[in-house]
Structure formats: C-alpha cells, structure tokens
Design an enzyme around this catalytic site. Structure first.
Site, PDB file in Angstrom:
ATOM      1  N   ASN A 104       8.423   3.857   2.326  1.00 17.02           N
ATOM      2  CA  ASN A 104       7.994   2.938   1.262  1.00 17.02           C
ATOM      3  C   ASN A 104       8.647   3.364  -0.047  1.00 17.02           C
ATOM      4  OD1 ASN A 104       6.328   0.914  -0.066  1.00 17.02           O
ATOM      5  ND2 ASN A 104       5.112   2.623  -0.865  1.00 17.02           N
ATOM      6  N   HIS A 106       8.200   3.410  -4.130  1.00 16.36           N
ATOM      7  CA  HIS A 106       7.112   3.301  -5.106  1.00 16.36           C
ATOM      8  C   HIS A 106       7.676   3.573  -6.501  1.00 16.36           C
ATOM      9  CE1 HIS A 106       2.954   3.181  -6.379  1.00 16.36           C
ATOM     10  NE2 HIS A 106       3.211   4.233  -7.153  1.00 16.36           N
ATOM     11  N   SER A 133      10.174   6.758  -6.320  1.00 11.98           N
ATOM     12  CA  SER A 133      10.097   7.687  -5.184  1.00 11.98           C
ATOM     13  C   SER A 133      10.171   6.916  -3.880  1.00 11.98           C
ATOM     14  CB  SER A 133       8.753   8.431  -5.177  1.00 11.98           C
ATOM     15  OG  SER A 133       8.483   9.030  -6.419  1.00 11.98           O
ATOM     16  N   ASP A 142       0.374   5.672  -0.603  1.00 10.49           N
ATOM     17  CA  ASP A 142       1.400   6.324  -1.438  1.00 10.49           C
ATOM     18  C   ASP A 142       1.316   7.850  -1.406  1.00 10.49           C
ATOM     19  OD1 ASP A 142       2.308   3.801  -2.209  1.00 10.49           O
ATOM     20  OD2 ASP A 142       0.952   3.714  -3.913  1.00 10.49           O
TER      21      ASP A 142
HETATM   22  C1  GRF Z   1       9.315  -2.621  -6.692  1.00 14.81           C
HETATM   23  O1  GRF Z   1       9.294  -2.129  -8.001  1.00 14.81           O
HETATM   24  C2  GRF Z   1       8.633  -1.671  -5.753  1.00 14.81           C
HETATM   25  O2  GRF Z   1       8.786  -0.334  -6.098  1.00 14.81           O
HETATM   26  C3  GRF Z   1       7.199  -2.076  -5.914  1.00 14.81           C
HETATM   27  O3  GRF Z   1       7.245  -3.485  -5.990  1.00 14.81           O
HETATM   28  C4  GRF Z   1       8.481  -3.891  -6.562  1.00 14.81           C
HETATM   29  C5  GRF Z   1       9.096  -4.898  -5.648  1.00 14.81           C
HETATM   30  O4  GRF Z   1      10.070  -5.665  -6.286  1.00 14.81           O
HETATM   31  N1  GRF Z   1       6.360  -1.542  -4.894  1.00 14.81           N
HETATM   32  P1  GRF Z   1      10.990  -6.653  -5.436  1.00 14.81           P
HETATM   33  O5  GRF Z   1      10.095  -7.600  -4.657  1.00 14.81           O
HETATM   34  O6  GRF Z   1      11.861  -5.832  -4.542  1.00 14.81           O
HETATM   35  O7  GRF Z   1      11.781  -7.414  -6.464  1.00 14.81           O
END
Ligand code: GRF
Length: 187
Positions: A104, A106, A133, A142
């Site tokens: 994932n 984050h 991360s 997370d």
């Molecule tokens: C990213 O910032 C990711 O880290 C978070 O949600 C956002 C997703 O953006 N969990 P996208 O849909 O890839 O534009």
C-alpha cells in the site's frame, strides 16, 4: 513477465502513472479493481485497455462479503503482487485469505499520520518533513513493515496545495521503483 493487480478508489493518478511507467515493459498490469463506480481512475485504465472490475462495496451486506468477492476477483488473475494505490477500504480478516503479497502507498512518513487525511494532518503538524511510504499490507491499518519511504523539507511558504503536489510527485517515482524492486526479488 510478472502480473500485478492495482486497487484504487479515486482519481487514479497513481494508477495512470503505473500504467505509463510499467505496462507492459516492466510487468503486466492484469487488471485494476475499484470499490467506487464513480472513481475517476476507471476511464484512465480503460483508455489504456486495462481490464477494470468495479466491486461496489455498497451492494455488499458486510465487509467480509465484499472482501470475499475482492479476493476471488484478484485470484482469478493469479497476480504476483497486489498494489493498493489510494484504495480507501478497511480490510477484514477475510481479505487475508489472499495468498498474494500486497503493498500500500500512504502519503506520510509512517508511522506518523496513519489513516485518513494523512496529507492534511502531516501538513498541519510541527514536523519539518513530509513524504510518502510504501508498506506491506497487514491486518492493522497502515501498520505493516515499511518497504520504502521518501521525504522532503516543508518550505517556509508551503501551502496545502504545494505540499500535496510534492507528495504526489514522490509517490509517482517511489511506487513504480518499489514495485520493480519487489518483482525482481530485491525487497
Ligand atoms: C494518494 O495520495 C495515496 O497515497 C492515498 O490516496 C491518494 C490516491 O490518489 N492513499 P490517486 O487516486 O492515485 O490520484
């Protein structure tokens, strides 16, 4: 050629970036899966001929029932790796019947700012650094071990917009690089 599956819920900027950087030169993106029928990423994937599965979580009576369908759909593609890129779901133990490793991304320097609104919380905090991360997915939100992270110094005139932009820029290099390293057995 290794197969990956991407899970997403929103705009899909990471999804689009992965398609552009990895598919099909570095790995095969077998499918993208979303829980939201209105997710912007759906059209982005389709425009690149990536099969999309929409599994609308509102149509399932329980978290477990949704996760069961999710696992079944993932397994039908026999992927080597599952990549969660903005997949906004709390996972039930049913998800972990999946045998495929999952990662994932984050938008914070974990373990700081787990959960929702991580960018806002990180921006508003006294921390001097922001960043992103990538971690292994485990049952606790997370909290799986961190595989890679990258950070930057907040600037004096930083706004939420500029801060968000810097995090997305990091994500768009960190995620494809990390996927390649994992698929090559370097992580
Ligand atoms: C990213 O910032 C990711 O880290 C978070 O949600 C956002 C997703 O953006 N969990 P996208 O849909 O890839 O534009």
């Amino acid at each position: 050629m290794k197969n990956i599956i991407i899970l997403f819920s929103g705009e899909g900027s990471n999804l689009l970036n992965l398609i552009r950087q990895l598919h099909p030169s570095e790995c095969h993106i077998a499918a993208a899966i979303t829980n939201r029928p209105s997710a912007g990423g759906i059209e982005k994937a389709k425009a690149h001929k990536i099969p999309v599965h929409v599994i609308d979580h509102t149509l399932y009576e329980s978290r477990e029932a949704f996760d069961e369908q999710l696992v079944q759909t993932i397994n039908s593609h026999q992927p080597d790796l599952v990549v969660m890129a903005g997949f906004m779901r709390i996972l039930s133990p049913t998800f972990f019947t999946l045998q495929t490793p999952s990662i994932n991304i984050h938008p914070s320097i974990l373990p700081l700012f787990k959960g929702a609104k991580a960018i806002e919380k990180s921006f508003q905090s006294d921390e001097e650094l922001g960043g992103a991360s990538i971690h292994w997915v485990t049952e606790e939100l997370d909290s799986g071990s961190v595989i890679t992270q990258r950070s930057f110094n907040k600037s004096i005139d930083e706004t939420l917009e500029s801060f968000t932009e810097k995090i997305h820029t990091i994500e768009h290099s960190l995620l494809p690089e990390t996927i390649i390293e994992i698929l090559n057995g370097q992580k």
